[in-house]
Enzyme design. Structure first.
Site, mmCIF file in Angstrom:
data_model
loop_
_atom_site.group_PDB
_atom_site.id
_atom_site.type_symbol
_atom_site.label_atom_id
_atom_site.label_comp_id
_atom_site.label_asym_id
_atom_site.label_seq_id
_atom_site.Cartn_x
_atom_site.Cartn_y
_atom_site.Cartn_z
ATOM 1 N N GLY A 186 54.479 17.539 -54.595
ATOM 2 C CA GLY A 186 55.490 18.592 -54.517
ATOM 3 C C GLY A 186 54.933 19.886 -55.065
ATOM 4 O O GLY A 186 53.916 19.877 -55.781
ATOM 5 N N CYS A 195 49.965 12.809 -56.772
ATOM 6 C CA CYS A 195 49.899 14.252 -57.075
ATOM 7 C C CYS A 195 51.016 14.652 -58.061
ATOM 8 O O CYS A 195 50.937 14.266 -59.218
ATOM 9 C CB CYS A 195 49.921 15.044 -55.777
ATOM 10 S SG CYS A 195 49.321 16.722 -56.000
ATOM 11 N N TYR A 196 52.061 15.341 -57.613
ATOM 12 C CA TYR A 196 53.141 15.677 -58.555
ATOM 13 C C TYR A 196 53.703 14.390 -59.195
ATOM 14 O O TYR A 196 53.992 14.347 -60.394
ATOM 15 C CB TYR A 196 54.263 16.450 -57.841
ATOM 16 C CG TYR A 196 55.434 16.796 -58.752
ATOM 17 C CD1 TYR A 196 55.415 17.931 -59.539
ATOM 18 C CD2 TYR A 196 56.557 15.960 -58.824
ATOM 19 C CE1 TYR A 196 56.480 18.240 -60.393
ATOM 20 C CE2 TYR A 196 57.625 16.250 -59.666
ATOM 21 C CZ TYR A 196 57.568 17.394 -60.450
ATOM 22 O OH TYR A 196 58.611 17.695 -61.279
ATOM 23 N N HIS A 251 45.559 12.354 -52.396
ATOM 24 C CA HIS A 251 46.562 11.958 -51.396
ATOM 25 C C HIS A 251 46.035 10.813 -50.529
ATOM 26 O O HIS A 251 45.355 11.054 -49.537
ATOM 27 C CB HIS A 251 46.919 13.163 -50.515
ATOM 28 C CG HIS A 251 47.709 14.186 -51.254
ATOM 29 N ND1 HIS A 251 49.085 14.142 -51.335
ATOM 30 C CD2 HIS A 251 47.322 15.258 -51.971
ATOM 31 C CE1 HIS A 251 49.516 15.155 -52.067
ATOM 32 N NE2 HIS A 251 48.466 15.857 -52.466
ATOM 33 N N GLU A 303 47.626 9.120 -48.445
ATOM 34 C CA GLU A 303 48.303 9.104 -47.142
ATOM 35 C C GLU A 303 47.609 9.972 -46.097
ATOM 36 O O GLU A 303 47.872 9.861 -44.908
ATOM 37 C CB GLU A 303 49.774 9.544 -47.314
ATOM 38 C CG GLU A 303 49.999 11.009 -47.658
ATOM 39 C CD GLU A 303 49.845 11.344 -49.152
ATOM 40 O OE1 GLU A 303 49.207 10.569 -49.879
ATOM 41 O OE2 GLU A 303 50.334 12.411 -49.575
ATOM 42 N N SER A 317 69.975 14.918 -23.019
ATOM 43 C CA SER A 317 69.308 16.212 -22.854
ATOM 44 C C SER A 317 68.219 16.162 -21.796
ATOM 45 O O SER A 317 67.813 17.171 -21.252
ATOM 46 C CB SER A 317 68.659 16.601 -24.181
ATOM 47 O OG SER A 317 67.614 15.684 -24.467
ATOM 48 N N GLY A 318 67.727 14.958 -21.521
ATOM 49 C CA GLY A 318 66.563 14.845 -20.636
ATOM 50 C C GLY A 318 65.369 14.368 -21.434
ATOM 51 O O GLY A 318 64.392 13.896 -20.886
ATOM 52 N N GLY A 319 65.450 14.482 -22.749
ATOM 53 C CA GLY A 319 64.336 14.076 -23.613
ATOM 54 C C GLY A 319 64.403 12.581 -23.923
ATOM 55 O O GLY A 319 65.396 11.911 -23.640
ATOM 56 N N VAL A 320 63.341 12.101 -24.553
ATOM 57 C CA VAL A 320 63.210 10.656 -24.770
ATOM 58 C C VAL A 320 64.225 10.146 -25.805
ATOM 59 O O VAL A 320 64.746 9.037 -25.663
ATOM 60 C CB VAL A 320 61.749 10.286 -25.148
ATOM 61 C CG1 VAL A 320 61.315 10.946 -26.415
ATOM 62 C CG2 VAL A 320 61.572 8.785 -25.267
ATOM 63 N N ASP A 321 64.574 10.958 -26.812
ATOM 64 C CA ASP A 321 65.450 10.451 -27.876
ATOM 65 C C ASP A 321 66.839 10.082 -27.331
ATOM 66 O O ASP A 321 67.348 8.986 -27.569
ATOM 67 C CB ASP A 321 65.602 11.482 -29.014
ATOM 68 C CG ASP A 321 64.265 11.908 -29.589
ATOM 69 O OD1 ASP A 321 63.277 11.185 -29.368
ATOM 70 O OD2 ASP A 321 64.206 12.968 -30.243
ATOM 71 N N SER A 322 67.464 11.026 -26.606
ATOM 72 C CA SER A 322 68.810 10.718 -26.106
ATOM 73 C C SER A 322 68.749 9.636 -25.024
ATOM 74 O O SER A 322 69.653 8.813 -24.909
ATOM 75 C CB SER A 322 69.535 11.968 -25.606
ATOM 76 O OG SER A 322 68.774 12.646 -24.641
ATOM 77 N N LYS A 344 59.363 9.437 -33.941
ATOM 78 C CA LYS A 344 59.266 9.533 -32.482
ATOM 79 C C LYS A 344 58.477 8.369 -31.860
ATOM 80 O O LYS A 344 58.900 7.803 -30.850
ATOM 81 C CB LYS A 344 58.588 10.872 -32.151
ATOM 82 C CG LYS A 344 58.610 11.261 -30.706
ATOM 83 C CD LYS A 344 59.968 11.721 -30.276
ATOM 84 C CE LYS A 344 59.991 13.039 -29.617
ATOM 85 N NZ LYS A 344 61.335 13.614 -29.575
#
Ligand code: XMP
Length: 597
Positions: A50, A77-78, A165, A167, A218-223, A368
C-alpha cells in the site's frame, strides 16, 4: 469453501495476489482493513502492499487485532511493515529504497516459505520504508544488499513477512513462495471454476426460483455468460434478455448481438433503440466521469421504464447483472482502492435496487478469464467467449471532447521530452489533449506525448517502449505515449469538439476496419480505437489505436503489431474521407489505463 483473505491496503498488486492464490487452487477474497473478520472458512490472511507508511499519524491497520488472528499470516511490503510494527519491531523511512529487480539472499532452509527455491534469487521490490528491528521471537529469513530484513518469520507461529512482491512475475520464485504459504494454510486445492459453477448455481436457485428475471445484455462476454448461466440453471423461459442500442455501439453491433442470441436458441429477446436519447444527453459534455454518469442514469431510466410496466403485472421480478470482480473494486469497492472510474452497473439507482434485494450478480466474484472459463464450461461458442471487451458506455468514452482550443504546456517539460526522445533518435512533442491514467494507485489526467522517427528510418518497438517508459517516469505532466507511424510535419490542433453524429459514424467506420483486420489475432485482448479532438491542417480528425495484451484488464502490455499489417490498417483508414493522423498507443497499464477516458 476454504478461503484466504487478502487485506487491501491500497496496493496496485492486490488483485494479482488474489488471482495467484486462486491459480494455486484456493479461493481468495479481497477485503478492507477495517472489515477483516476471521470466519470459520478463513484459512489464511495476506496483508497487501500500500502507498502509506506505518509511521503515518493515522496508522492504517486491520479491524481485527493481529495478535488475535489464529490462522497463518503473510505480510507483503506494507503488510510486512505493519506486522513488524504491531508486534513491537521498528520501521524506518529512507534507510534503503529499492525499486525493480533486486537480488535476494535466503538464509538457507530457515524458512518454510522459501523451500524449493534458491539461496540467491531475483525479486521485485518497490519500497521506501524498511523494517530495521524485528519484534521479539522473530528471525530474519532473507536479506538484500540494501535491506537486512527483507523477509522474516515468527519462531513458532505461522507469521511471515516479505519486503518484496512474490505476486509479480519478475519475482522468479514468487509463485513457489506463495504456494509454500498456501501449504501452511491448507492442504486442500478445491477451487476451480467448475466447482465454483456448482456453488453459483445453488445460490442462483435459492435467490431467484419462481421469479421473473430480466437481464440487460450488452454484447460483451460478461452479460452473455451471466445470461447463459441463468438460463441453464433457472430455465430460459423465465428470463428475458433486453438489449439497448445506445447509439454508441460498434458498426451494426446491436443487430449482430440479437442475431447471435437467436442462433444460440434464445427466444425471449427485446431490442430497445434508444440511440437518440443517449446521443442527445451527452451533447456538449466533455468530462469523462460526467459522460459515464449520464449514460449510467439513462440506462437505469430505461431499465426502470421497462420494469415499471412489468411491475404492475407482476411484482416478483429480479434483475441479473454481469458485473465481475474488478468492476466492483475499481468503482471504489474497497475503501483503500481509489475510485478510478465509476462503472455504470454501480451507479446510485442500481445501488438502490441492490438494497431492495432486486439485483443478482452471479459473476461478481470472478475475474474475466474465470468468466470465460464458465462460458466454455457452458459450451458457448469460442468466438463469443473470446470476444474483446467493450465498455458499457461504448464509443461515448472513446470520443474525446473539448471546450477549449489550447493547453498551457510548460516549456521545460517539452524540452525534457524532446531530449529523452533524441537520445533514442526519435522526435517528440506533447499533444494538446489529456487522457486518464493510473499511477501509484491513483487516477491521473495528463497529456500524451507523440513520438516519430525520420522518414525511411527503421521502426523498433523495443526502443520505442523504452523511450516511452523513460518519458513517463521523468516528465511530470505526461502519463501516456503514442507513436505516429509517419513523420509528423505540423502538429494537429485542438478544436472545440463534442459528440455529434458525424464523429460517431466516422469512429464506427474506423473501428470496423481495425477490428476486421485484427479480429483473428488472439494475443490482442482488447483494441480500443479512440477519436481525438485534434485535427490536422486540412481539418481531418485524428485517431488512436490501442491494442493491448492482458488477462484481466488490471494490467496491460502493448501489442507490438506487425508493421505490414499496421501499414495496411492505416492505408484503409486514410481512404475514409475526414481521417487525419493515426497514432498507436505504446503505454502499458499502469501508468496508462486501457481506455483514454
Ligand atoms: P481501464 O480504462 O480502466 O479499463 O484500464 C479496464 C477495463 O474496463 C473497461 N471499462 C469499462 N467498462 N464501463 C464498463 O463496462 C465503464 O465505464 C468502463 N470503463 C472502462 C475497459 O474497456 C477495460 O476493459
Amino acid at each position: 469453501m476454504e478461503k484466504i483473505v487478502i487485506v487491501d491496503f491500497g496496493g496496485q498488486y492486490t488483485h494479482l495476489i488474489a488471482r495467484r492464490i486462486r491459480e494455486i487452487g484456493v479461493y481468495s477474497e479481497i477485503c478492507d482493513p477495517e472489515d477483516l473478520l476471521i470466519k470459520k472458512d478463513t484459512v489464511g490472511v495476506i496483508f497487501s502492499g500500500g502507498p502509506q507508511s506505518v509511521n503515518d499519524k493515522d496508522l492504517l491497520t486491520t479491524g481485527t487485532n493481529i495478535k488475535k488472528i489464529r490462522v497463518p499470516i503473510l505480510g507483503i511490503c506494507y503488510g510486512h511493515h505493519l506486522i513488524a510494527k504491531l508486534m513491537g519491531g521498528t520501521v524506518e523511512a529512507g534507510i534503503s529504497r529499492e525499486f525493480g529487480n533486486t537480488g535476494l539472499h535466503v538464509k538457507a532452509l530457515r524458512s518454510f516459505l522459501f523451500s524449493a527455491t534458491k539461496t540467491e534469487q531475483q525479486v521485485w521490490m518497490s519500497h521506501g520504508d524498511s523494517v530495521t528491528a524485528l519484534p521479539d521471537d522473530f528471525l530474519v529469513t532473507a536479506s538484500t544488499a540494501a535491506t537486512k530484513i527483507a523477509a522474516y518469520q515468527h519462531k513458532t507461529k505461522k507469521i511471515f513477512g516479505v519486503q518484496f512482491h512474490p505476486e509479480v512475475e519478475h519475482s522468479v520464485y514468487g509463485k513457489t513462495i506463495l504456494e509454500n504459504f498456501v501449504s501452511v494454510c491448507t492442504e486442500k486445492r478445491n477451487w476451480n471454476v467448475q466447482s465454483y459453477y456448482n456453488s453459483i448455481a445453488d445460490e442462483l436457485k435459492a435467490a431467484a426460483r419462481g421469479k421473473k428475471l430480466y437481464l440487460f445484455i450488452s454484447g460483451g462476454v460478461d452479460s452473455l455468460v451471466a445470461f447463459a448461466l441463468a438460463a441453464k440453471v433457472l430455465g430460459g423461459e423465465n428470463i428475458e434478455a433486453l438489449h439497448i442500442d445506445t447509439g454508441f455501439m460498434r458498426l451494426n453491433e446491436s443487430e449482430e448481438v440479437m442475431e447471435y442470441l437467436r442462433s444460440l436458441g434464445f427466444q425471449n429477446l427485446k431490442l430497445i433503440n434508444a440511440a437518440e436519447v443517449f446521443v442527445s444527453a451527452v451533447k456538449g459534455i466533455v468530462d469523462p466521469e460526467e459522460k459515464r454518469k449520464i449514460i449510467g442514469k439513462i440506462f437505469v431510466d430505461i431499465i426502470r421504464g421497462q420494469l415499471h410496466g412489468l411491475n404492475k403485472k407482476n411484482k416478483n421480478w429480479m434483475l441479473i447483472q454481469g458485473t465481475i470482480y474488478p468492476d466492483t473494486i475499481e468503482s471504489g469497492g474497497t475503501k483503500s482502492s481509489g475510485t478510478i472510474k465509476t462503472h455504470h452497473n454501480r451507479v446510485k439507482e442500481i445501488r438502490d435496487l441492490m438494497e431492495q434485494g432486486r439485483v443478482i450478480e452471479p459473476l461478481k466474484e470472478l475475474y474475466k478469464d474465470e468468466v470465460r472459463a464458465i462460458g466454455t464450461f457452458l459450451k458457448l461458442p469460442e468466438h463469443l467467449v473470446w470476444r474483446r471487451p467493450f465498455p458499457g458506455p461504448g464509443l461515448a468514452v472513446r470520443l474525446l471532447c473539448s471546450n477549449q482550443t489550447t493547453y498551457a504546456i510548460e516549456k521545460s517539460e517539452l524540452v525534457k521530452v524532446k531530449k529523452i526522445a533524441a537520445s533514442f533518435s526519435l522526435h517528440a512533442n506533447i499533444l494538446s489533449v489529456k487522457s486518464v491514467g493510473v499511477q501509484g494507485d491513483y487516477r491521473t489526467y495528463k497529456h500524451p506525448v507523440v513520438l516519430w522517427r525520420d522518414a525511411g528510418k527503421k521502426f523498433n518497438w523495443k526502443e520505442i517502449s523504452r523511450c516511452a517508459a523513460e518519458i513517463i517516469n521523468s516528465v511530470e505532466s505526461v502519463n501516456r505515449v503514442v507513436v505516429s507511424a509517419e513523420p509528423l510535419g505540423a502538429m494537429p490542433k485542438l478544436h472545440k469538439s463534442h459528440i455529434i453524429h458525424r464523429r460517431i459514424e466516422l469512429l464506427q467506420q474506423v473501428d470496423d476496419i481495425v477490428q476486421k483486420l485484427t479480429g483473428d489475432i488472439k494475443e490482442i485482448w482488447q483494441l480500443p480505437v479512440v477519436s481525438l479532438p485534434l485535427f490536422d491542417n486540412d481539418g481531418n480528425e485524428c485517431f488512436v489505436l490501442r491494442p493491448i495484451c492482458s488477462t484481466d484488464a488490471m494490467t496491460a502490455d502493448v501489442y507490438e503489431m506487425d508493421l505490414k499489417l499496421l501499414k495496411k490498417i492505416i492505408k484503409q483508414i486514410k481512404a475514409l474521407p475526414g481521417t487525419g493522423n493515426i497514432f498507436y498507443d505504446v503505454t502499458t497499464k499502469p501508468p496508462g489505463t486501457i481506455e483514454w477516458e
